[in-house]
Scaffold this active site. Structure first.
Site, PDB file in Angstrom:
ATOM      1  N   ASP A 216     -28.375 -49.789  87.672  1.00 59.86           N
ATOM      2  CA  ASP A 216     -27.150 -50.591  88.193  1.00 59.86           C
ATOM      3  C   ASP A 216     -27.229 -50.668  90.002  1.00 59.86           C
ATOM      4  O   ASP A 216     -27.539 -49.558  90.397  1.00 59.86           O
ATOM      5  CB  ASP A 216     -25.978 -50.131  87.789  1.00 59.86           C
ATOM      6  CG  ASP A 216     -24.844 -50.963  87.884  1.00 59.86           C
ATOM      7  OD1 ASP A 216     -23.725 -50.555  87.990  1.00 59.86           O
ATOM      8  OD2 ASP A 216     -25.099 -52.283  88.019  1.00 59.86           O
TER       9      ASP A 216
ATOM     10  N   ASP B 280     -17.369 -49.400  84.177  1.00 57.61           N
ATOM     11  CA  ASP B 280     -17.295 -47.858  84.401  1.00 57.61           C
ATOM     12  C   ASP B 280     -16.088 -47.378  84.724  1.00 57.61           C
ATOM     13  O   ASP B 280     -15.799 -46.042  84.085  1.00 57.61           O
ATOM     14  CB  ASP B 280     -18.309 -47.890  85.655  1.00 57.61           C
ATOM     15  CG  ASP B 280     -18.373 -46.472  86.022  1.00 57.61           C
ATOM     16  OD1 ASP B 280     -18.525 -46.227  87.366  1.00 57.61           O
ATOM     17  OD2 ASP B 280     -18.628 -45.463  85.382  1.00 57.61           O
TER      18      ASP B 280
HETATM   19  O1  LIG Z   1     -19.667 -53.489  87.952  1.00 58.83           O
HETATM   20  C1  LIG Z   1     -19.590 -52.231  87.701  1.00 58.83           C
HETATM   21  C2  LIG Z   1     -18.396 -51.757  86.896  1.00 58.83           C
HETATM   22  O2  LIG Z   1     -17.184 -52.295  87.416  1.00 58.83           O
HETATM   23  P1  LIG Z   1     -15.750 -51.498  87.138  1.00 58.83           P
HETATM   24  O3  LIG Z   1     -15.332 -50.609  88.375  1.00 58.83           O
HETATM   25  O4  LIG Z   1     -14.907 -52.632  86.752  1.00 58.83           O
HETATM   26  O5  LIG Z   1     -16.080 -50.736  85.868  1.00 58.83           O
HETATM   27  N1  LIG Z   1     -20.523 -51.493  87.777  1.00 58.83           N
HETATM   28  O6  LIG Z   1     -21.520 -52.000  88.503  1.00 58.83           O
HETATM   29  C3  LIG Z   1     -20.486 -50.076  87.697  1.00 58.83           C
HETATM   30  C4  LIG Z   1     -20.672 -49.809  89.395  1.00 58.83           C
HETATM   31  C5  LIG Z   1     -20.639 -48.245  89.385  1.00 58.83           C
HETATM   32  C6  LIG Z   1     -20.361 -47.548  90.810  1.00 58.83           C
HETATM   33  O7  LIG Z   1     -21.474 -46.556  90.663  1.00 58.83           O
HETATM   34  P2  LIG Z   1     -21.258 -45.438  91.832  1.00 58.83           P
HETATM   35  O8  LIG Z   1     -19.776 -44.990  92.107  1.00 58.83           O
HETATM   36  O9  LIG Z   1     -22.116 -44.378  91.252  1.00 58.83           O
HETATM   37  O10 LIG Z   1     -21.953 -46.062  93.097  1.00 58.83           O
HETATM   38 NA    NA Z   2     -26.212 -54.007  86.935  1.00 60.57          NA
HETATM   39 ZN   LIG Z   3     -21.272 -53.592  89.692  1.00 61.98          ZN
END
Ligand SMILES: O=C(COP(=O)(O)O)N(O)CCCCOP(=O)(O)O
Ligand code: NA
Ligand SMILES: [Zn+2]
Length: 311
Positions: free
Chosen positions: A88, A259
């Site tokens: 990601d 997440d």
């Molecule tokens: O688009 C999303 C999730 O979005 P959400 O915040 O609405 O769940 N994501 O791409 C997940 C982002 C994860 C961030 O990770 P780090 O803190 O380790 O950098």
């Molecule tokens: Na992604």
């Molecule tokens: Zn994201």
């Protein structure tokens, strides 16, 4: 274990449902996500950000990527549902290469903070490498509001559907994340929640590939309330309403990144368990009820996304 995320997303795109892409940073979150998918008989994408790879590898990227692949593969081979492992928000070329080398099913090259031509060039480069070894690629067009790897985007810059058409044609990227008004974290939207469905519809029409919704957590108010009752300070937290998620899926979203909903659930129930079981010091006894709840929220999301029973 799915070698190539594109397969499960193409099927979802044809049949107009979405696959959850759930982030993990440790074994317990991974277990909860995979158990949820198995119980829902749903294909699932598990994802690590660059920060998660560094966290798992204690700073060593190769170790983190390798351990993530080994953990997912080991659990997934016991399951009846297809599981894909996705990088990601890949930004650092070294991290993207480490993920490909370790055996990830797909990688995201997130160059959406760059001008269009540079984003296109960066994406094209990763697609050439990844496709040469049979790995799928996700890219992003437009910018999400809020903090993205401490790049503070003041205003979200929504995707331009005409640009998306050119971008997908030129890069041959497998799936695209169009910015349509969401943002990462628990505090989305200044006022009322709103997504730009017109743009989404056009992007799907012009590109005809699986699309990704970032910043899609719903931020369930009952769990926010529970967390706050046990000492958290999450007032004003707001997410994407269910009806908007469903409309986005109807209009062509096929991968939904989640997440924050798992994080909030973890924090609420960890606080609750610790405050109620004051003599408990066995981490297994503390984590078991907490990750039961994380599993339940993932199952709820999978049902809303429409991928239950699609394995
Ligand atoms: O688009 C999303 C999730 O979005 P959400 O915040 O609405 O769940 N994501 O791409 C997940 C982002 C994860 C961030 O990770 P780090 O803190 O380790 O950098
Ligand atoms: Na992604
Ligand atoms: Zn994201």
């Amino acid at each position: 274990y799915v070698k190539n995320t594109k397969e499960i997303l193409e099927k979802a795109s044809k049949e107009r449902y979405a696959i959850g892409a759930f982030n993990f940073n440790n074994m317990e979150f991974l277990q909860a996500i995979l158990e949820a998918a198995e119980e829902e008989k749903a294909p699932v994408i598990v994802a690590t950000s660059e920060g998660a790879i560094k966290y798992i590898g204690k700073g060593d990227i190769e170790t983190g990527a390798k351990l993530a692949v080994e953990m997912v593969r080991t659990y997934a081979e016991k399951l009846s549902v297809p599981v894909a492992l996705h990088l990601d928000h890949g930004r650092d070329f070294k991290v993207i290469m480490a993920a490909i080398k370790a055996g990830y099913s797909s990688v995201m090259i997130d160059a959406s903070h760059l001008p269009f031509e540079e984003n296109l060039r960066e994406t094209k480069r990763i697609v050439e490498i990844a496709h040469a070894v049979g790995i799928s690629v996700e890219a992003e067009l437009g910018k999400l509001k809020g903090i993205e790897d401490n790049v503070v985007e003041k205003e979200s810059v929504l995707v331009d559907p005409e640009e998306a058409k050119v971008f997908v044609k030129e890069t041959e990227v497998d799936f695209l994340a169009p910015a349509i008004g969401t943002s990462h974290g628990a505090f989305k939207f200044k006022g009322e929640a709103q997504l730009d469905f017109e743009r989404l519809k056009k992007v799907k029409e012009y590109t005809q590939i699986p699309l990704v919704l970032h910043g899609a957590s719903m931020v369930p108010q009952d769990i926010v309330k529970l967390a706050n009752e046990y000492g958290a300070e999450l007032s004003g937290a707001k997410g994407v309403p269910e009806d908007m998620l469903k409309k986005a899926i109807e209009l062509g979203i096929n991968k939904i990144n989640t997440d924050t909903d798992l994080r909030i659930t973890f924090v609420a129930y960890l606080r609750k368990v610790l405050s109620e079981d004051k003599s408990q010091i066995d981490p297994r006894k503390i984590f078991k009820p907490v990750f039961e709840q994380v599993k339940e929220i993932v199952k709820e999301r999978i049902r809303i996304f429409g991928s239950s029973g699609k394995a």
